[in-house]
Design a protein around this motif. Structure first.
Motif, PDB file in Angstrom:
ATOM      1  N   UNK A  58      50.831  34.903  48.515  1.00  0.00           N
ATOM      2  CA  UNK A  58      49.839  35.958  48.242  1.00  0.00           C
ATOM      3  C   UNK A  58      48.426  35.409  48.410  1.00  0.00           C
ATOM      4  N   UNK A  59      47.449  36.310  48.347  1.00  0.00           N
ATOM      5  CA  UNK A  59      46.046  35.886  48.359  1.00  0.00           C
ATOM      6  C   UNK A  59      45.790  35.053  47.100  1.00  0.00           C
ATOM      7  N   UNK A  60      45.441  33.764  47.248  1.00  0.00           N
ATOM      8  CA  UNK A  60      45.262  32.934  46.051  1.00  0.00           C
ATOM      9  C   UNK A  60      44.102  33.408  45.187  1.00  0.00           C
ATOM     10  N   UNK A  61      43.121  34.089  45.798  1.00  0.00           N
ATOM     11  CA  UNK A  61      41.950  34.551  45.047  1.00  0.00           C
ATOM     12  C   UNK A  61      42.175  35.931  44.423  1.00  0.00           C
ATOM     13  N   UNK A  62      43.143  36.674  44.929  1.00  0.00           N
ATOM     14  CA  UNK A  62      43.325  38.046  44.451  1.00  0.00           C
ATOM     15  C   UNK A  62      42.073  38.871  44.670  1.00  0.00           C
ATOM     16  N   UNK A  63      41.458  38.709  45.853  1.00  0.00           N
ATOM     17  CA  UNK A  63      40.129  39.307  46.083  1.00  0.00           C
ATOM     18  C   UNK A  63      40.113  40.826  45.911  1.00  0.00           C
ATOM     19  N   UNK A  64      41.136  41.499  46.426  1.00  0.00           N
ATOM     20  CA  UNK A  64      41.122  42.971  46.357  1.00  0.00           C
ATOM     21  C   UNK A  64      41.233  43.433  44.903  1.00  0.00           C
ATOM     22  N   UNK A  65      42.065  42.754  44.130  1.00  0.00           N
ATOM     23  CA  UNK A  65      42.228  43.122  42.715  1.00  0.00           C
ATOM     24  C   UNK A  65      40.941  42.834  41.938  1.00  0.00           C
ATOM     25  N   UNK A  66      40.319  41.691  42.218  1.00  0.00           N
ATOM     26  CA  UNK A  66      39.038  41.382  41.554  1.00  0.00           C
ATOM     27  C   UNK A  66      38.002  42.449  41.858  1.00  0.00           C
ATOM     28  N   UNK A  67      37.994  42.875  43.104  1.00  0.00           N
ATOM     29  CA  UNK A  67      37.048  43.919  43.521  1.00  0.00           C
ATOM     30  C   UNK A  67      37.295  45.204  42.722  1.00  0.00           C
ATOM     31  N   UNK A  68      38.560  45.570  42.586  1.00  0.00           N
ATOM     32  CA  UNK A  68      38.896  46.812  41.867  1.00  0.00           C
ATOM     33  C   UNK A  68      38.485  46.705  40.389  1.00  0.00           C
ATOM     34  N   UNK A  69      38.724  45.552  39.779  1.00  0.00           N
ATOM     35  CA  UNK A  69      38.356  45.358  38.368  1.00  0.00           C
ATOM     36  C   UNK A  69      36.835  45.391  38.216  1.00  0.00           C
ATOM     37  N   UNK A  70      36.145  44.716  39.144  1.00  0.00           N
ATOM     38  CA  UNK A  70      34.671  44.685  39.095  1.00  0.00           C
ATOM     39  C   UNK A  70      34.116  46.092  39.229  1.00  0.00           C
ATOM     40  N   UNK A  71      34.688  46.863  40.129  1.00  0.00           N
ATOM     41  CA  UNK A  71      34.202  48.223  40.352  1.00  0.00           C
ATOM     42  C   UNK A  71      34.413  49.081  39.102  1.00  0.00           C
ATOM     43  N   UNK A  72      35.595  48.983  38.516  1.00  0.00           N
ATOM     44  CA  UNK A  72      35.888  49.783  37.322  1.00  0.00           C
ATOM     45  C   UNK A  72      34.911  49.478  36.193  1.00  0.00           C
ATOM     46  N   UNK A  73      34.547  48.214  36.049  1.00  0.00           N
ATOM     47  CA  UNK A  73      33.746  47.814  34.892  1.00  0.00           C
ATOM     48  C   UNK A  73      32.263  47.619  35.205  1.00  0.00           C
ATOM     49  N   UNK A  74      31.841  47.915  36.432  1.00  0.00           N
ATOM     50  CA  UNK A  74      30.421  47.771  36.770  1.00  0.00           C
ATOM     51  C   UNK A  74      29.963  46.319  36.814  1.00  0.00           C
ATOM     52  N   UNK A  75      30.823  45.444  37.328  1.00  0.00           N
ATOM     53  CA  UNK A  75      30.518  44.013  37.379  1.00  0.00           C
ATOM     54  C   UNK A  75      30.545  43.524  38.821  1.00  0.00           C
ATOM     55  N   UNK A  76      30.186  42.251  39.007  1.00  0.00           N
ATOM     56  CA  UNK A  76      30.297  41.608  40.305  1.00  0.00           C
ATOM     57  C   UNK A  76      31.680  40.926  40.370  1.00  0.00           C
ATOM     58  N   UNK A  77      32.354  40.941  41.524  1.00  0.00           N
ATOM     59  CA  UNK A  77      33.670  40.281  41.599  1.00  0.00           C
ATOM     60  C   UNK A  77      33.621  38.804  41.171  1.00  0.00           C
ATOM     61  N   UNK A  78      32.464  38.179  41.292  1.00  0.00           N
ATOM     62  CA  UNK A  78      32.337  36.770  40.847  1.00  0.00           C
ATOM     63  C   UNK A  78      32.433  36.642  39.325  1.00  0.00           C
ATOM     64  N   UNK A  79      32.424  37.771  38.657  1.00  0.00           N
ATOM     65  CA  UNK A  79      32.534  37.750  37.187  1.00  0.00           C
ATOM     66  C   UNK A  79      33.968  37.957  36.716  1.00  0.00           C
ATOM     67  N   UNK A  80      34.919  37.970  37.662  1.00  0.00           N
ATOM     68  CA  UNK A  80      36.305  38.306  37.309  1.00  0.00           C
ATOM     69  C   UNK A  80      37.240  37.127  37.580  1.00  0.00           C
TER      70      UNK A  80
END
Ligand SMILES: *Cc1c(COP(=O)(O)O)cnc(C)c1O
Length: 355
Positions: A58-80
């Motif tokens: 799998x993607x070791x970074x989980x980039x797409x999931x981080x993006x979705x979490x960041x979007x839901x919570x109004x954060x930057x993906x680097x914060x996830x």
């Protein structure tokens, strides 16, 4: 015991998870799982990922999931930060952010995995007694310390404190990390995540979430932490020194669809809160005293009755709740909020036991 066990293994007292009995027709109210299924969109996304691509890592970074979490919570993906369940996230938090020369503080009555991790990783800790009514008083958390961690709402009490109280703790406690474990935040507690948005993000607040409770995906094993990018970078360093692929393809796909289905979360959480209110009032008519809960479980006792005996009597009737043989709380039962039908079975069984 084997002569090959390392010294640390010989000293461990592992966490004991709530039992997962195999009996059929059980009213299972002991591990705070959701009584409702996960988002149908999550199940569809997992089905779709169930294909030949599973031969690939799998993607070791989980980039797409981080993006979705960041979007839901109004954060930057680097914060996830992502982990295989929030228990794994917490393990990395203890090693990466809470292991210092000074002891880490947490409540005396709280999630019992915290002291287990401290022993495993050789971290000094001190417990801070809950107040008379089992509440957390942040004024009791003195500086200096190696870090502070507690769930909000706390487990197994279900009691929460306000976001503004956590803000004032942060204002006093600027030299160590404050970790808020928000496993049960979706049942009526204000999240601290808004404090992390934008330039005002404190460098020492970390908020941990799980998809095991309100998103009904305990079987998928996904949790995450959000905080300042520098804290997240520290966690990534630990994760990439341990297991670079903690989340499989099915988990990443299912979690992403679940995160995007906020409507399902809101509907099922509202139902749980409604069932909780009804159960608390029915138990109160039977004489039970229940701590105010903003979780998907309640912590309740019947004055004059032993918690262990009630636990056992319920068990004999096929109803499994959680009982902790610990000082101060041994007369309490922790009861997961199930469906309305499960609540009715519980109340009927209690009436029979007390008759
Ligand atoms: C359930 C729970 C967790 C762990 O959840 P997983 O993501 O399933 O590992 C963490 N913290 C608290 C307080 C919990 O109750």
């Amino acid at each position: 015991m084997s002569r090959f066990w390392s010294p640390v293994v010989q000293t461990l007292t592992p966490y004991v998870p709530g039992e997962q009995p195999q009996m059929q027709r059980l009213v299972k109210l002991n591990t705070n799982e959701s009584p409702y299924g996960p988002s149908p969109k999550a199940l569809a996304a997992i089905q779709e990922q169930n294909n030949e691509d599973l031969r690939l890592y799998p993607d070791p970074e989980g980039a797409a999931l981080k993006q979705a979490i960041a979007k839901l919570h109004g954060l930057d993906p680097k914060q996830v930060f992502l982990g295989n369940g929030s228990d794994e996230v917490l393990a990395h938090v203890f090693v990466g952010l809470l292991k210092h020369s000074k002891p880490v503080y947490f409540p005396d009555i709280t999630y019992s995995f915290y002291p287990v991790y401290c022993k495993l990783f050789g971290i000094d800790y001190q417990t801070v007694a809950l107040g008379e009514n089992f509440e957390i008083d942040t004024a009791d958390y003195k500086t200096p310390n190696g870090g502070i961690i507690f769930p909000n709402p706390n487990a197994p009490t279900g009691r929460a404190i306000s976001r503004s109280e956590i803000e004032s703790l942060l204002a006093r406690n600027t030299d160590s990390v404050v970790v808020i474990d928000e496993a049960y935040v979706d049942y009526g507690t204000g999240s601290c995540i808004p404090l992390l948005r934008g330039n005002a993000c404190p460098d020492n607040l970390l908020v941990v979430h799980t998809l095991s409770k309100s998103r009904a995906l305990a079987g998928l094993r996904v949790g995450f932490a959000v905080g300042h990018p520098d804290l997240i970078e520290g966690l990534e360093r630990v994760k990439n020194s341990f297991n670079s692929y903690p989340l499989g393809r099915l988990a990443q796909a299912g979690a992403m669809a679940a995160i995007e289905d906020q409507a399902h979360l809101e509907k099922t959480s509202a139902k749980v809160m409604q069932t909780r209110a009804k159960l608390v009032s029915e138990l109160s008519s039977l004489g039970f005293e229940t701590l105010p809960s903003t979780a998907n479980f309640i912590f309740t006792r019947l004055p004059g009755h032993s918690g262990a005996a009630l636990y056992q009597a319920l068990r004999e009737r096929g109803i499994i709740v959680r009982h902790f043989k610990l000082a101060r709380i041994e007369d309490f039962l922790r009861i997961t909020i199930g469906t309305d039908e499960q609540s009715s079975e519980l109340v009927a069984a209690l009436k029979e036991i007390l008759a």
